[in-house]
Design a protein around this motif. Structure first.
Motif, PDB file in Angstrom:
ATOM      1  N   LYS A  46       0.805  -1.229   0.000  1.00 54.34           N
ATOM      2  CA  LYS A  46       0.000   0.000   0.000  1.00 54.34           C
ATOM      3  C   LYS A  46       0.836   1.277   0.000  1.00 54.34           C
ATOM      4  N   ARG A  47       1.925   1.305   0.717  1.00 49.88           N
ATOM      5  CA  ARG A  47       2.774   2.501   0.717  1.00 49.88           C
ATOM      6  C   ARG A  47       3.295   2.780  -0.697  1.00 49.88           C
ATOM      7  N   MET A  48       3.721   1.732  -1.393  1.00 50.82           N
ATOM      8  CA  MET A  48       4.198   1.909  -2.762  1.00 50.82           C
ATOM      9  C   MET A  48       3.065   2.376  -3.669  1.00 50.82           C
ATOM     10  N   TYR A  49       1.866   1.757  -3.508  1.00 54.77           N
ATOM     11  CA  TYR A  49       0.727   2.179  -4.324  1.00 54.77           C
ATOM     12  C   TYR A  49       0.468   3.672  -4.155  1.00 54.77           C
ATOM     13  N   LEU A  50       0.508   4.141  -2.918  1.00 49.02           N
ATOM     14  CA  LEU A  50       0.207   5.541  -2.637  1.00 49.02           C
ATOM     15  C   LEU A  50       1.342   6.474  -3.055  1.00 49.02           C
ATOM     16  N   ARG A  51       2.551   6.198  -2.600  1.00 51.75           N
ATOM     17  CA  ARG A  51       3.667   7.132  -2.787  1.00 51.75           C
ATOM     18  C   ARG A  51       4.284   7.079  -4.181  1.00 51.75           C
ATOM     19  N   GLU A  52       4.532   5.882  -4.683  1.00 49.49           N
ATOM     20  CA  GLU A  52       5.215   5.761  -5.973  1.00 49.49           C
ATOM     21  C   GLU A  52       4.260   5.810  -7.161  1.00 49.49           C
ATOM     22  N   LEU A  53       3.075   5.267  -6.987  1.00 52.16           N
ATOM     23  CA  LEU A  53       2.171   5.132  -8.126  1.00 52.16           C
ATOM     24  C   LEU A  53       0.959   6.059  -8.072  1.00 52.16           C
ATOM     25  N   GLY A  54       0.786   6.748  -6.958  1.00 49.41           N
ATOM     26  CA  GLY A  54      -0.312   7.699  -6.864  1.00 49.41           C
ATOM     27  C   GLY A  54      -1.700   7.087  -6.825  1.00 49.41           C
ATOM     28  N   PHE A  55      -1.799   5.845  -6.372  1.00 50.08           N
ATOM     29  CA  PHE A  55      -3.104   5.188  -6.244  1.00 50.08           C
ATOM     30  C   PHE A  55      -4.004   5.999  -5.321  1.00 50.08           C
ATOM     31  N   GLN A  56      -5.286   5.955  -5.590  1.00 53.34           N
ATOM     32  CA  GLN A  56      -6.293   6.415  -4.639  1.00 53.34           C
ATOM     33  C   GLN A  56      -6.848   5.124  -4.023  1.00 53.34           C
ATOM     34  N   ILE A  57      -6.813   5.020  -2.706  1.00 53.59           N
ATOM     35  CA  ILE A  57      -7.246   3.795  -2.035  1.00 53.59           C
ATOM     36  C   ILE A  57      -8.420   4.101  -1.115  1.00 53.59           C
ATOM     37  N   HIS A  58      -9.481   3.299  -1.256  1.00 50.12           N
ATOM     38  CA  HIS A  58     -10.655   3.392  -0.385  1.00 50.12           C
ATOM     39  C   HIS A  58     -10.773   2.061   0.350  1.00 50.12           C
ATOM     40  N   GLU A  59     -10.800   2.101   1.680  1.00 52.97           N
ATOM     41  CA  GLU A  59     -10.917   0.886   2.471  1.00 52.97           C
ATOM     42  C   GLU A  59     -12.324   0.754   3.036  1.00 52.97           C
ATOM     43  N   TYR A  60     -12.850  -0.446   2.935  1.00 57.82           N
ATOM     44  CA  TYR A  60     -14.213  -0.745   3.362  1.00 57.82           C
ATOM     45  C   TYR A  60     -14.296  -0.817   4.884  1.00 57.82           C
ATOM     46  N   LYS A  61     -15.348  -0.260   5.445  1.00 60.70           N
ATOM     47  CA  LYS A  61     -15.572  -0.295   6.892  1.00 60.70           C
ATOM     48  C   LYS A  61     -16.293  -1.593   7.270  1.00 60.70           C
ATOM     49  N   PRO A  62     -16.001  -2.143   8.437  1.00 63.14           N
ATOM     50  CA  PRO A  62     -16.675  -3.383   8.842  1.00 63.14           C
ATOM     51  C   PRO A  62     -18.097  -3.173   9.335  1.00 63.14           C
ATOM     52  N   PHE A  63     -18.445  -1.973   9.744  1.00 60.41           N
ATOM     53  CA  PHE A  63     -19.784  -1.675  10.243  1.00 60.41           C
ATOM     54  C   PHE A  63     -20.318  -0.453   9.499  1.00 60.41           C
ATOM     55  N   PRO A  64     -20.526  -0.556   8.187  1.00 56.01           N
ATOM     56  CA  PRO A  64     -20.959   0.631   7.447  1.00 56.01           C
ATOM     57  C   PRO A  64     -22.321   1.129   7.912  1.00 56.01           C
ATOM     58  N   ALA A  65     -22.413   2.423   8.157  1.00 49.55           N
ATOM     59  CA  ALA A  65     -23.661   3.011   8.642  1.00 49.55           C
ATOM     60  C   ALA A  65     -24.751   2.982   7.579  1.00 49.55           C
ATOM     61  N   ASP A  66     -24.340   3.057   6.328  1.00 51.42           N
ATOM     62  CA  ASP A  66     -25.330   3.097   5.250  1.00 51.42           C
ATOM     63  C   ASP A  66     -25.343   1.785   4.455  1.00 51.42           C
ATOM     64  N   MET A  67     -25.161   0.678   5.150  1.00 47.93           N
ATOM     65  CA  MET A  67     -25.093  -0.634   4.530  1.00 47.93           C
ATOM     66  C   MET A  67     -26.370  -0.939   3.739  1.00 47.93           C
ATOM     67  N   PRO A  68     -26.238  -1.331   2.466  1.00 48.55           N
ATOM     68  CA  PRO A  68     -27.419  -1.583   1.635  1.00 48.55           C
ATOM     69  C   PRO A  68     -28.015  -2.980   1.827  1.00 48.55           C
ATOM     70  N   ILE A  69     -27.785  -3.589   2.973  1.00 46.69           N
ATOM     71  CA  ILE A  69     -28.275  -4.944   3.231  1.00 46.69           C
ATOM     72  C   ILE A  69     -29.271  -4.890   4.386  1.00 46.69           C
ATOM     73  N   ASP A  70     -30.436  -5.480   4.171  1.00 48.07           N
ATOM     74  CA  ASP A  70     -31.416  -5.589   5.248  1.00 48.07           C
ATOM     75  C   ASP A  70     -31.085  -6.874   6.007  1.00 48.07           C
ATOM     76  N   LEU A  71     -30.373  -6.747   7.111  1.00 46.66           N
ATOM     77  CA  LEU A  71     -29.890  -7.919   7.842  1.00 46.66           C
ATOM     78  C   LEU A  71     -31.028  -8.794   8.351  1.00 46.66           C
ATOM     79  N   ALA A  72     -32.148  -8.200   8.674  1.00 42.33           N
ATOM     80  CA  ALA A  72     -33.292  -8.977   9.163  1.00 42.33           C
ATOM     81  C   ALA A  72     -33.856  -9.885   8.076  1.00 42.33           C
TER      82      ALA A  72
END
Length: 170
Positions: free
Chosen positions: A62-88
């Motif tokens: 990840k450091r190389m992706y960000l610093r050397e290659l200029g990647f934009q990285i988005h990491e998924y949250k384990p408890f997303p507040a706006d989760m599109p899944i109806d768990l029930a």
């Protein structure tokens, strides 16, 4: 890798982890240096994975992706507040939640020793999809993890759709 080599504008990769191998690293560097391709990676955060060994392998890049290659990285949250899944509405989900409030019991690579310990009770969600969009023209979806093992050993499949509408939706 071949589709990334053909990219001239941008590549969006969605994967639980990204371990590029030598061919992938060379492709990333050439795409950025020769063509100015912008890469976006959508992946799991450490808190959203149960596959700790492959997360660790992926994390070291990840450091190389960000610093050397200029990647934009988005990491998924384990408890997303706006989760599109109806768990029930998910049959049997409650039976899969650990009684001790530590999280999900599953068949992921981290479940050999029981559930992954969490700081709070509830369903933990992790990213498992694998897709790629190249130059907003080509959409690629499948079971293929973006790593050398999937290239060389595992039986994986994917579909490439050459359609800008599909790519935009993906």
């Amino acid at each position: 890798v071949e589709m990334m080599r053909r990219a001239r504008k941008d590549v969006v990769i969605t994967s639980p982890y990204l371990i590029p191998g030598q061919a992938g690293l060379e492709t990333f560097h050439n795409s950025v240096e020769r063509h100015g391709v912008k890469f976006t990676l959508i992946t799991n955060s450490l808190a959203a994975t149960d596959a700790f060994p492959v997360y660790a392998m992926s994390h070291k890049y990840k450091r190389m992706y960000l610093r050397e290659l200029g990647f934009q990285i988005h990491e998924y949250k384990p408890f997303p507040a706006d989760m599109p899944i109806d768990l029930a509405a998910v049959p049997g989900l409650e039976a899969s939640i650990a009684d001790d409030g530590f999280g999900l019991r599953g068949s992921g690579s981290g479940s050999g020793q029981g559930p992954v310990p969490l700081k709070r009770a509830g369903v933990r969600i992790g990213l498992h999809s694998k897709s790629m969009v190249v130059d907003e023209q080509i959409g690629i979806v499948g079971s293929h993890n973006f790593d050398p093992r999937s290239d060389e050993y595992n039986t994986e499949s994917l579909v490439m759709v050459h359609d800008p509408v599909f790519a935009t939706v993906l």
